[in-house]
Design a protein around this motif. Structure first.
Motif, PDB file in Angstrom:
ATOM      1  N   PHE A  15     -24.618  23.801 -18.601  1.00  0.00           N
ATOM      2  CA  PHE A  15     -25.814  24.039 -19.393  1.00  0.00           C
ATOM      3  C   PHE A  15     -25.780  25.499 -19.814  1.00  0.00           C
ATOM      4  N   HIS A  16     -26.615  25.875 -20.761  1.00  0.00           N
ATOM      5  CA  HIS A  16     -26.663  27.288 -21.128  1.00  0.00           C
ATOM      6  C   HIS A  16     -28.097  27.730 -21.371  1.00  0.00           C
ATOM      7  N   SER A  17     -28.287  29.022 -21.283  1.00  0.00           N
ATOM      8  CA  SER A  17     -29.576  29.634 -21.544  1.00  0.00           C
ATOM      9  C   SER A  17     -29.314  31.038 -22.079  1.00  0.00           C
ATOM     10  N   ASN A  18     -30.302  31.626 -22.724  1.00  0.00           N
ATOM     11  CA  ASN A  18     -30.189  32.985 -23.249  1.00  0.00           C
ATOM     12  C   ASN A  18     -31.145  33.903 -22.514  1.00  0.00           C
ATOM     13  N   GLY A  19     -30.772  35.181 -22.465  1.00  0.00           N
ATOM     14  CA  GLY A  19     -31.645  36.167 -21.861  1.00  0.00           C
ATOM     15  C   GLY A  19     -31.232  37.575 -22.229  1.00  0.00           C
ATOM     16  N   ILE A  20     -32.131  38.518 -21.961  1.00  0.00           N
ATOM     17  CA  ILE A  20     -31.883  39.940 -22.197  1.00  0.00           C
ATOM     18  C   ILE A  20     -31.563  40.593 -20.851  1.00  0.00           C
TER      19      ILE A  20
END
Length: 91
Positions: A15-20
């Motif tokens: 799975f993937h996710s985005n973040g800073i």
């Protein structure tokens, strides 16, 4: 952005996710990230990425960069997740 499967079944797909990136600990190979959009994997918006997989080099990363990170569902432990891969979205 919702999490997305790359391939495989429940035990093998990423799975993937985005973040800073908010901080980086090179000695522990961990990155603290503010999740860009809430998803079903993480309770809060701040999580720690465990980057101990030998192929991951985090020495070139900097706080403030947006990244996409990839993980197996069974590697999510509350506010920490062991990741398989990451890509920089904004340099």
């Amino acid at each position: 952005m919702e999490e997305n499967a790359i391939s495989g079944d429940d035990n093998t797909h990423w799975f993937h996710s985005n973040g800073i990136i908010t901080s980086i600990d090179n000695s522990q190979k961990k990155i603290c990230v503010d999740i860009s959009q809430k998803n079903s994997f993480f309770d809060g918006t701040n999580i720690t990425l465990n980057c101990n997989k030998s192929s991951l080099d985090i020495t070139y990363l900097e706080a403030g960069q947006e990244i996409t990170f990839y993980f197996f569902e069974n590697n999510v432990l509350d506010t920490e997740v062991a990741i398989e891969k990451l890509n920089i979205v904004t340099p």
